[in-house]
Design a protein around this motif. Structure first.
Motif, PDB file in Angstrom:
ATOM      1  N   SER A 256      13.925 -19.154 106.032  1.00  0.00           N
ATOM      2  CA  SER A 256      14.526 -18.176 105.473  1.00  0.00           C
ATOM      3  C   SER A 256      16.188 -17.868 105.295  1.00  0.00           C
ATOM      4  CB  SER A 256      13.723 -16.895 106.151  1.00  0.00           C
ATOM      5  OG  SER A 256      14.075 -16.805 107.527  1.00  0.00           O
ATOM      6  N   TYR A 257      16.803 -18.404 106.714  1.00  0.00           N
ATOM      7  CA  TYR A 257      17.981 -18.218 106.564  1.00  0.00           C
ATOM      8  C   TYR A 257      18.734 -18.882 105.327  1.00  0.00           C
ATOM      9  CZ  TYR A 257      23.022 -18.820 107.774  1.00  0.00           C
ATOM     10  OH  TYR A 257      24.338 -18.998 108.219  1.00  0.00           O
ATOM     11  N   ILE A 258      18.463 -20.067 105.065  1.00  0.00           N
ATOM     12  CA  ILE A 258      19.057 -20.975 103.763  1.00  0.00           C
ATOM     13  C   ILE A 258      18.723 -20.195 102.607  1.00  0.00           C
ATOM     14  CG2 ILE A 258      18.860 -23.033 102.777  1.00  0.00           C
ATOM     15  CD1 ILE A 258      18.737 -24.504 105.521  1.00  0.00           C
ATOM     16  N   THR A 259      17.561 -19.940 102.409  1.00  0.00           N
ATOM     17  CA  THR A 259      17.156 -19.172 101.064  1.00  0.00           C
ATOM     18  C   THR A 259      17.352 -18.149 100.925  1.00  0.00           C
ATOM     19  OG1 THR A 259      14.699 -18.531 101.965  1.00  0.00           O
ATOM     20  CG2 THR A 259      14.775 -20.858 101.141  1.00  0.00           C
ATOM     21  N   GLY A 260      17.558 -17.257 101.906  1.00  0.00           N
ATOM     22  CA  GLY A 260      17.926 -15.834 101.878  1.00  0.00           C
ATOM     23  C   GLY A 260      16.991 -14.898 101.714  1.00  0.00           C
TER      24      GLY A 260
ATOM     25  N   ILE B   1      19.654 -16.663 115.518  1.00  0.00           N
ATOM     26  CA  ILE B   1      20.591 -16.385 116.295  1.00  0.00           C
ATOM     27  C   ILE B   1      21.618 -17.807 116.143  1.00  0.00           C
ATOM     28  CG2 ILE B   1      19.213 -17.416 118.169  1.00  0.00           C
ATOM     29  CD1 ILE B   1      20.775 -15.509 120.114  1.00  0.00           C
ATOM     30  N   MET B   2      20.883 -18.930 116.232  1.00  0.00           N
ATOM     31  CA  MET B   2      21.950 -20.124 116.171  1.00  0.00           C
ATOM     32  C   MET B   2      22.556 -20.222 114.684  1.00  0.00           C
ATOM     33  SD  MET B   2      21.598 -21.382 119.183  1.00  0.00           S
ATOM     34  CE  MET B   2      22.655 -22.621 118.408  1.00  0.00           C
ATOM     35  N   SER B   3      21.805 -19.871 113.766  1.00  0.00           N
ATOM     36  CA  SER B   3      22.466 -19.911 112.405  1.00  0.00           C
ATOM     37  C   SER B   3      23.421 -19.074 112.379  1.00  0.00           C
ATOM     38  CB  SER B   3      21.598 -19.792 111.098  1.00  0.00           C
ATOM     39  OG  SER B   3      20.415 -20.887 111.453  1.00  0.00           O
ATOM     40  N   SER B   4      23.571 -17.768 112.721  1.00  0.00           N
ATOM     41  CA  SER B   4      24.598 -16.833 112.919  1.00  0.00           C
ATOM     42  C   SER B   4      25.623 -17.081 113.722  1.00  0.00           C
ATOM     43  CB  SER B   4      23.811 -15.367 113.273  1.00  0.00           C
ATOM     44  OG  SER B   4      22.936 -14.893 112.300  1.00  0.00           O
ATOM     45  N   PHE B   5      25.249 -17.858 114.815  1.00  0.00           N
ATOM     46  CA  PHE B   5      26.469 -18.195 115.628  1.00  0.00           C
ATOM     47  C   PHE B   5      27.307 -19.232 115.094  1.00  0.00           C
ATOM     48  CE2 PHE B   5      27.836 -21.872 118.821  1.00  0.00           C
ATOM     49  CZ  PHE B   5      28.329 -20.674 120.058  1.00  0.00           C
ATOM     50  N   TYR B   6      26.969 -20.047 114.234  1.00  0.00           N
ATOM     51  CA  TYR B   6      27.960 -21.032 113.535  1.00  0.00           C
ATOM     52  C   TYR B   6      28.298 -20.262 112.223  1.00  0.00           C
ATOM     53  CZ  TYR B   6      26.626 -24.809 116.591  1.00  0.00           C
ATOM     54  OH  TYR B   6      26.560 -25.695 117.870  1.00  0.00           O
ATOM     55  N   GLU B   7      27.564 -19.518 111.644  1.00  0.00           N
ATOM     56  CA  GLU B   7      28.307 -18.820 110.368  1.00  0.00           C
ATOM     57  C   GLU B   7      29.379 -18.001 110.941  1.00  0.00           C
ATOM     58  OE1 GLU B   7      26.863 -15.574 107.212  1.00  0.00           O
ATOM     59  OE2 GLU B   7      25.601 -16.224 108.455  1.00  0.00           O
ATOM     60  N   LYS B   8      29.168 -17.091 112.021  1.00  0.00           N
ATOM     61  CA  LYS B   8      30.383 -16.410 112.580  1.00  0.00           C
ATOM     62  C   LYS B   8      31.620 -17.021 112.812  1.00  0.00           C
ATOM     63  CE  LYS B   8      31.649 -12.810 115.778  1.00  0.00           C
ATOM     64  NZ  LYS B   8      31.527 -12.037 116.909  1.00  0.00           N
ATOM     65  N   MET B   9      31.143 -18.301 113.633  1.00  0.00           N
ATOM     66  CA  MET B   9      32.408 -19.382 114.039  1.00  0.00           C
ATOM     67  C   MET B   9      33.064 -19.985 112.800  1.00  0.00           C
ATOM     68  SD  MET B   9      31.904 -21.999 117.013  1.00  0.00           S
ATOM     69  CE  MET B   9      31.486 -20.745 118.253  1.00  0.00           C
TER      70      MET B   9
ATOM     71  N   THR C 126      21.550 -25.307 110.923  1.00  0.00           N
ATOM     72  CA  THR C 126      19.824 -24.702 110.574  1.00  0.00           C
ATOM     73  C   THR C 126      19.040 -25.730 110.641  1.00  0.00           C
ATOM     74  OG1 THR C 126      20.361 -22.732 109.779  1.00  0.00           O
ATOM     75  CG2 THR C 126      18.424 -23.114 109.397  1.00  0.00           C
ATOM     76  N   VAL C 127      19.546 -26.613 109.744  1.00  0.00           N
ATOM     77  CA  VAL C 127      18.664 -28.054 109.549  1.00  0.00           C
ATOM     78  C   VAL C 127      18.499 -28.935 110.961  1.00  0.00           C
ATOM     79  CG1 VAL C 127      18.723 -30.413 108.270  1.00  0.00           C
ATOM     80  CG2 VAL C 127      19.735 -28.333 107.158  1.00  0.00           C
ATOM     81  N   LEU C 128      19.549 -28.795 111.564  1.00  0.00           N
ATOM     82  CA  LEU C 128      19.698 -29.583 112.869  1.00  0.00           C
ATOM     83  C   LEU C 128      18.666 -28.737 113.705  1.00  0.00           C
ATOM     84  CD1 LEU C 128      20.630 -31.712 114.533  1.00  0.00           C
ATOM     85  CD2 LEU C 128      22.712 -30.421 115.344  1.00  0.00           C
TER      86      LEU C 128
END
Length: 371
Positions: free
Chosen positions: A1-5, A158-166, A176-178
């Motif tokens: 759902s993070y990727i598709t929105g 949480i992990m996707s947001s961690f990398y998006e913010k960074m 997210t794929v990883l």
């Protein structure tokens, strides 16, 4: 759902069901192939952990850790939330004992299993603590990007947001794929371990003989057990994830974890079993373990007291039904799955151990049995 929105329960369920089918397809092979696949999947998990720790330490901000309110420990809701989180923690740690389910396939299991179990438990503890600390030192707890705020994107991703913010959304999507790779690896190893439980129990005569079947050409493949487990897991993919996790754990808290600790107190190894692993600080560690798991079991969601889903009531009913079914099955069926019958004859043994006398002559040679 993070990727598709967008967040769609059916889409998530279909993805999980596909993971389940792909895991079954990869597991439907001999143990050497399964071992190679496990190693390949583990590389992705190790890479995700290493990258997260490195970047988290590089961007660590101690101000994000904050401090809890002074009266937080006086609230009953905090402790109930803590116990709920502890149950999910038990689920997160569930893979450390997977080797126990495949003991027959291990070399020197008596020495290998204790080393693997203790090493995995300690290693996973440090990894979890380090990863959580790296994330908590970069993402704020509350606010627009806080991972503790239910209205925040970080709460569910949480992990996707961690990398998006960074970095940016593209890096967040890539990671997210990883993360999905890591989740698949966990599901893969869990399905392999769990498929061996009915198979091993059936081989020892403690479960239906249907599950004792092994694939004729794929060494170590409990094919019937794997197929049934896949079918059940596939159906569970269309239920709420939190309900499935709590439902899985509730019964096992008593039947597996607490019961094993109690068994270590009551059962003694045979004198000839040299080199048997001894639990450190026994019986103190066993008592603490039993109290902890019984507490988690007693505070599970229930309908009678808290008005939530009746997970506790269903668990108690399932344990009771399992005891009844086992007692009935054990009374009427032998360990090979056939119906128990009275002895066909009595045997008198002479002084010569190679001579026997049948007090009642059997009707055919096939009925000569030594009881």
């Amino acid at each position: 759902s993070y990727i598709t929105g967008y967040h769609d329960e059916w889409t998530n369920s279909l993805i999980a069901a596909c993971f389940c089918l792909v895991s079954m397809t990869l597991l439907y092979s001999d143990t050497s192939t399964v071992g190679t696949t496990t190693l390949v999947l583990s590389w992705g998990t190790v890479a995700a952990i290493a990258i997260t720790l490195a970047l988290g330490c590089a961007h660590f901000d101690s101000d994000n850790l904050g401090s809890p309110p002074s009266d937080i420990f006086q609230s009953s809701s905090y402790w109930l939330g803590f116990l709920a989180a502890a149950r999910f923690g038990v689920y997160d740690f569930a893979g450390y004992y997977n080797c126990c389910y495949a003991g027959e396939l291990l070399e020197s299991p008596r020495s290998t299993i204790p080393r693997v179990v203790i090493g995995s438990a300690v290693g996973v503890s440090f990894v979890f603590a380090a990863v959580y600390l790296a994330i908590m030192g970069y993402l704020p707890w509350f606010g627009p990007g806080g991972f503790a705020d239910k209205d925040s994107a970080s709460y569910n991703h949480i992990m996707s947001s961690f990398y998006e913010k960074m970095f940016d959304a593209r890096v967040g999507s890539a990671f997210t794929v990883l993360v999905a790779w890591t989740i698949f690896g966990s599901s893969f190893s869990m399905m392999f371990a769990y498929s061996n439980i009915p198979w091993a129990a059936a081989k020892d005569g403690y479960f239906f003989q249907f599950f004792a079947h092994s694939h004729p050409s794929q060494a170590g493949l409990a094919d019937y057990s794997l197929l049934v487990l896949t079918a059940v897991s596939f159906l569970c993919c269309f239920l709420r994830l939190d309900t499935v996790i709590e439902g899985m754990l509730t019964t096992r808290l008593i039947v597996q974890f607490a019961a094993q600790s109690l068994g270590l107190l009551l059962l003694k190894p045979a004198p000839e079993q040299d080199g048997t692993f001894t639990v450190p600080c026994k019986p103190f560690t066993n008592v603490v373990t039993i109290i902890g798991f019984v507490t988690l079991f007693a505070t599970t969601q229930n309908s009678l007291v808290s008005g939530n889903a009746p997970l506790l009531e269903c668990s108690v009913g399932l344990i009771a039904a399992g005891l009844v079914v086992f007692v009935v099955w054990d009374s009427y069926f032998d360990r090979s799955g056939g119906e128990k019958s009275a002895p066909l004859m009595e045997i008198h043994q002479f002084e010569d151990p190679d001579k026997f006398e049948f007090l009642e002559k059997p009707e055919s040679d096939a009925e000569y049995k030594f009881m």
